[in-house]
Design a protein around this motif. Structure first.
Motif, short mmCIF file in Angstrom:
data_model
loop_
_atom_site.label_atom_id
_atom_site.label_comp_id
_atom_site.label_asym_id
_atom_site.label_seq_id
_atom_site.Cartn_x
_atom_site.Cartn_y
_atom_site.Cartn_z
N PHE A 385 46.82 32.76 34.84
CA PHE A 385 47.68 31.14 34.40
C PHE A 385 47.74 31.41 33.30
CE2 PHE A 385 45.00 31.45 38.02
CZ PHE A 385 45.65 30.63 39.40
N LEU A 386 48.67 29.82 32.78
CA LEU A 386 49.23 29.86 31.34
C LEU A 386 49.63 31.12 30.67
CD1 LEU A 386 46.04 28.10 30.14
CD2 LEU A 386 47.97 26.98 30.95
N GLN A 387 50.55 31.62 30.72
CA GLN A 387 51.10 32.97 30.45
C GLN A 387 50.40 34.24 30.52
OE1 GLN A 387 54.37 32.01 30.86
NE2 GLN A 387 54.96 29.97 30.69
N GLY A 388 49.74 34.24 31.08
CA GLY A 388 48.74 35.14 30.98
C GLY A 388 47.34 34.88 30.48
N LEU A 389 47.91 34.32 29.79
CA LEU A 389 46.07 33.58 28.86
C LEU A 389 45.41 33.68 29.61
CD1 LEU A 389 47.83 31.32 26.44
CD2 LEU A 389 46.92 33.50 25.60
N LEU A 390 44.83 33.05 30.53
CA LEU A 390 43.88 32.59 31.68
C LEU A 390 44.35 33.24 32.80
CD1 LEU A 390 42.69 29.24 31.81
CD2 LEU A 390 41.31 31.02 31.21
N VAL A 391 43.26 35.03 33.47
CA VAL A 391 43.49 35.35 34.53
C VAL A 391 42.52 36.21 34.98
CG1 VAL A 391 44.31 37.71 35.32
CG2 VAL A 391 45.16 37.07 32.87
N TYR A 392 42.36 35.56 36.77
CA TYR A 392 41.02 35.37 38.16
C TYR A 392 41.07 36.70 38.74
CZ TYR A 392 40.51 31.14 35.96
OH TYR A 392 40.58 30.23 34.65
N GLY A 393 39.83 37.62 38.31
CA GLY A 393 40.08 38.11 39.51
C GLY A 393 39.64 38.41 40.80
N ARG A 394 39.00 38.95 41.17
CA ARG A 394 38.03 39.20 42.56
C ARG A 394 37.23 38.56 42.66
NH1 ARG A 394 37.40 44.74 41.18
NH2 ARG A 394 38.87 45.77 42.37
N GLN A 395 37.35 36.96 43.76
CA GLN A 395 36.45 36.08 43.60
C GLN A 395 36.87 35.02 42.52
OE1 GLN A 395 34.29 39.46 44.40
NE2 GLN A 395 35.54 39.20 45.94
N GLY A 396 38.01 34.59 42.05
CA GLY A 396 38.40 33.79 41.04
C GLY A 396 37.54 34.31 39.63
N ARG A 397 37.11 35.40 39.71
CA ARG A 397 36.06 35.31 38.38
C ARG A 397 36.87 35.62 37.14
NH1 ARG A 397 34.08 39.99 35.57
NH2 ARG A 397 34.75 41.53 37.90
N GLU A 398 36.79 34.57 36.57
CA GLU A 398 37.87 34.51 34.95
C GLU A 398 37.42 36.22 34.03
OE1 GLU A 398 37.28 33.08 30.34
OE2 GLU A 398 37.46 31.81 32.14
N ILE A 399 38.33 36.89 34.33
CA ILE A 399 38.59 38.09 33.14
C ILE A 399 39.27 38.60 32.26
CG2 ILE A 399 38.24 39.51 35.75
CD1 ILE A 399 41.38 40.62 35.44
N CYS A 400 40.43 37.51 32.07
CA CYS A 400 40.76 37.21 30.91
C CYS A 400 40.85 35.96 30.28
CB CYS A 400 41.96 38.56 30.54
SG CYS A 400 43.00 38.26 29.26
N ARG A 401 40.66 35.49 28.96
CA ARG A 401 40.95 34.03 28.56
C ARG A 401 40.80 34.45 26.54
NH1 ARG A 401 37.95 29.25 28.00
NH2 ARG A 401 36.46 29.43 30.70
N ARG A 402 42.53 33.99 26.53
CA ARG A 402 42.80 33.73 25.22
C ARG A 402 42.87 32.46 24.31
NH1 ARG A 402 47.69 37.67 23.67
NH2 ARG A 402 46.17 37.80 21.38
N ASN A 403 42.34 32.43 23.28
CA ASN A 403 42.12 30.88 22.75
C ASN A 403 43.80 30.85 21.67
OD1 ASN A 403 40.72 30.43 24.20
ND2 ASN A 403 39.31 30.63 22.83
N LEU A 404 44.61 29.76 21.08
CA LEU A 404 45.67 29.84 20.19
C LEU A 404 44.45 30.09 18.72
CD1 LEU A 404 48.24 29.50 19.71
CD2 LEU A 404 48.37 26.96 20.39
N HIS A 524 42.30 45.28 37.09
CA HIS A 524 40.79 45.12 38.09
C HIS A 524 40.27 45.06 39.67
CE1 HIS A 524 38.09 42.28 38.44
NE2 HIS A 524 38.80 41.72 39.33
N LEU A 525 42.32 45.57 39.75
CA LEU A 525 41.81 45.29 41.55
C LEU A 525 42.55 46.96 42.02
CD1 LEU A 525 44.75 42.18 41.99
CD2 LEU A 525 42.18 42.19 42.24
N ASN A 526 42.68 47.46 40.43
CA ASN A 526 43.22 48.91 41.15
C ASN A 526 43.87 49.31 41.76
OD1 ASN A 526 42.39 51.72 41.23
ND2 ASN A 526 41.00 51.62 42.76
N VAL A 527 45.16 48.35 41.50
CA VAL A 527 46.31 48.60 41.83
C VAL A 527 47.50 48.80 40.97
CG1 VAL A 527 48.18 47.18 43.59
CG2 VAL A 527 45.77 46.10 43.53
N SER A 528 48.80 49.71 42.02
CA SER A 528 49.38 50.43 40.96
C SER A 528 50.74 49.81 41.05
CB SER A 528 50.17 52.12 41.86
OG SER A 528 50.55 51.68 43.01
N ALA A 529 51.07 49.80 39.77
CA ALA A 529 52.75 49.04 39.94
C ALA A 529 54.13 49.12 41.16
CB ALA A 529 53.36 49.58 38.88
N LYS A 530 53.25 50.99 41.61
CA LYS A 530 54.01 50.84 43.21
C LYS A 530 53.87 49.84 43.90
CE LYS A 530 54.83 56.11 41.09
NZ LYS A 530 54.68 57.21 41.02
#
Length: 586
Positions: A385-404, A524-530
């Motif tokens: 979300f928010l152009q990649g500034l907020l990222v949620y992983g398994r079970q909706g857990r926040e794994i990234c947040r970047r502030n301006l 985080h999900l251990n998924v490859s781009a392929k």
């Protein structure tokens, strides 16, 4: 004009007390009116509540996976049905009287089936699909060209409602039914059990029951190259036609007539796959013992795991943008796009939203399309979300947040006040601004974003919120000619500018990209781009598309986005997401 109202419900039910006057199926002839009710070749075993009696009463006791309230609204004309044997007075009365035929459809799930989300999703679809098939089939009864159909049902005008149930079960359940009623100790795909007794002048047309083995249907779906939902739809049509008097076993002419009716119904509804008769005929022609044996071993292995999916999707994940992609120009998810997402999920593909929006905005848009709660976006699912500034992983857990940077925020709000150009600050699931403006209100009303809270000063705003991004709202000319050049220069080295919409300019932390958020989530999900397919339209989707094994840019997208895509899909107003999923994901 007579209309047909529809009421469907997924529920547990008991058919105890109803007489099985006849039976029909893919190889199960129904009882002809006027003949004695046949006794079974042997006393049926106790099958999940089957209760044999002198009248061969039987019951299904099934546990509901879910209970869904009735949905109304499928309407269709049913004028023109009459019974040729009725007297002139009766025909005249019928011609002047308009009746409403209510379709009461029950979708049941037998208790021994694994609690699989795919089965629940298919049951959800059937509650809408079965009445549609009934309507087309009923329309077909007006044809005078049927030479082999038993006309035990030929006067729909005298009924107030029609009842039908569809039971989804496993191979063991249908095998016991098949043995008890037909003397054949093997599983089959579909059985139809008629409940209609023409001699009883009742207001309800009790068609009976269609019993479908999901496991057999899944194997056939693999063999025939379509989805489990497609195969079950085909079996529903076949079983329904048997209940309406068609029987492909009595003669070659009867087989041709029933095959033609299957094609008419499937074609009218736009459902994929051939009719069951045609598919079975093709299978005989192409039969290969080695393939049969290997497929049987594979099916048995899958069955041991309690898994009903006999096929694999091409991609484990589909990453999809919202504005200009999943949302049309009215900022809505079309019915076709919603159905495509549901079908992808039913096949085991994970749908992940990657957007410049907040999570509440995405949830709101999904809810409006009746997609809430099916695993696309929630407090417990992954998302970018928010152009990649907020990222949620398994079970909706926040794994990234970047502030301006706060200094950038302060300068931007000072500019906003001086020039009276609306500016909105995004802080996780909230929005803030310094003054009311119609464009700020439209952000909530049209784009589903949280309603912006008006705060009294810049310093107060900065003290109460961690800001991930800022959004200027102006005309397309103002953004292109004034705002973008100014802020690209003013924030150099401290922030970046992103333009997803022509009349909006976003200020984000340096190095921000939706693609970097997607990459972080994949790690985080251990998924490859392929293993992923991505669909987008804007410049902010470029890096995400470059990551994917298959990148789809919609026709309405920017030229830069199209230049990095593998394929160009239809526009967002032409259900481009649905078209891409059906064409490339399966």
């Amino acid at each position: 004009m007579a209309v047909m109202a529809t009421r469907t419900v997924i529920t547990a039910r008991s058919a105890a007390g109803r007489t099985a006057a006849a039976a029909a199926g893919s190889h199960w002839r129904y009882h002809r009116p006027g003949a004695a009710i046949p006794a079974p070749r042997s006393t049926p075993p106790a099958v999940s509540g089957m209760v044999p009696s002198a009248l061969q009463v039987r019951a299904f006791h099934v546990l509901p996976r879910r209970s869904i309230p009735p949905r109304l609204g499928v309407v269709a004309s049913l004028r023109g049905f009459r019974k040729s044997r009725r007297g002139k007075a009766a025909r005249k009365q019928a011609a002047t009287r308009e009746k409403e035929l209510e379709l009461n459809v029950q979708i049941c799930i037998e208790e021994e089936l694994p609690d699989d989300p795919e089965v629940a999703s298919i049951a959800e679809m059937l509650r809408l699909n079965v009445p549609m098939a009934m309507k087309i089939a009923f329309d077909g009864l007006r044809s005078l060209s049927h030479k082999t159909r038993d006309t035990l049902i030929d006067d729909l005008g005298r009924f107030e409602r029609a009842e039908l149930s569809v039971l989804l079960c496993n191979d063991d359940f249908i095998q016991k039914l098949n043995k008890g009623w037909r003397g054949e100790d093997s599983a089959t795909d579909v059985l139809s059990m008629s409940q209609h007794i023409p001699e009883l002048d009742l207001p309800t047309l009790t068609l009976g029951d269609i019993v479908i083995s999901v496991e057999t249907a899944a194997r056939q779906a693999v063999e025939r190259g379509h989805t489990l939902l497609d195969e079950i739809r085909i079996l529903v049509v076949h079983g329904l036609l048997h209940l309406l008097g068609f029987d492909h076993e009595i003669s070659e002419e009867a087989e041709i007539e029933m095959e033609r009716e299957e094609e008419v119904i499937l074609g009218s509804l736009g459902w994929r796959g051939k009719g069951l008769i045609k598919s079975a005929s093709d299978a005989v022609a192409d039969e290969c013992p080695e393939d049969d044996n290997s497929n049987g071993a594979f099916a048995k292995d899958i069955k041991k795991k309690g898994n009903l999916r006999f096929y694999k999707p091409k991609f484990r994940y589909i990453f999809c943008d919202m504005d200009g992609t999943l949302l049309n120009s009215k900022s809505q998810i079309s019915a076709s796009n919603a159905e495509a997402l549901e079908e992808a999920i039913s096949r085991g593909t994970n749908i992940v939203i990657a957007t410049g929006k907040t999570r509440p905005a995405v949830e709101s848009a999904l809810k409006m399309a009746n997609l809430a709660g099916i695993g696309i976006t929630s407090q417990f699912s992954p998302g970018v979300f928010l152009q990649g500034l907020l990222v949620y992983g398994r079970q909706g857990r926040e794994i990234c947040r970047r502030n301006l940077d706060q200094n950038v925020c302060r300068e931007a709000f000072q500019y906003s006040l001086e020039h009276q150009i609306p500016l909105v600050a995004f802080g996780q699931d909230q929005c803030f601004t310094l003054f009311d403006h119609p464009l700020v209100e439209s952000l909530h009303a049209m784009y589903h974003e949280p309603k912006a809270e008006v705060l009294p000063s810049i310093e107060y705003l900065l003290s109460v919120a961690e800001i991930q991004k800022l959004l200027f709202l102006d005309t397309a000319e103002g953004v292109s000619n004034i705002l973008r050049p100014h802020w690209s220069e003013a924030t150099k080295g401290r922030a970046g500018v992103v333009q997803a919409q022509a009349d909006m300019l976003e200020i984000v932390p340096p190095g921000t990209s939706k693609g970097s958020g997607v990459k972080m989530l994949l790690d985080h999900l251990n998924v490859s781009a392929k293993e992923i397919m991505a669909i987008g339209d804007g410049e902010n989707d470029v890096e995400m598309l470059q990551l994917a094994s298959l990148a789809v840019a919609l026709e309405n997208g920017s030229e830069k986005t199209k230049s990095v895509a593998d394929v160009i899909g239809l526009s967002n107003d032409e259900d481009g997401v649905a078209h891409a999923i059906y064409k490339y994901a399966f």
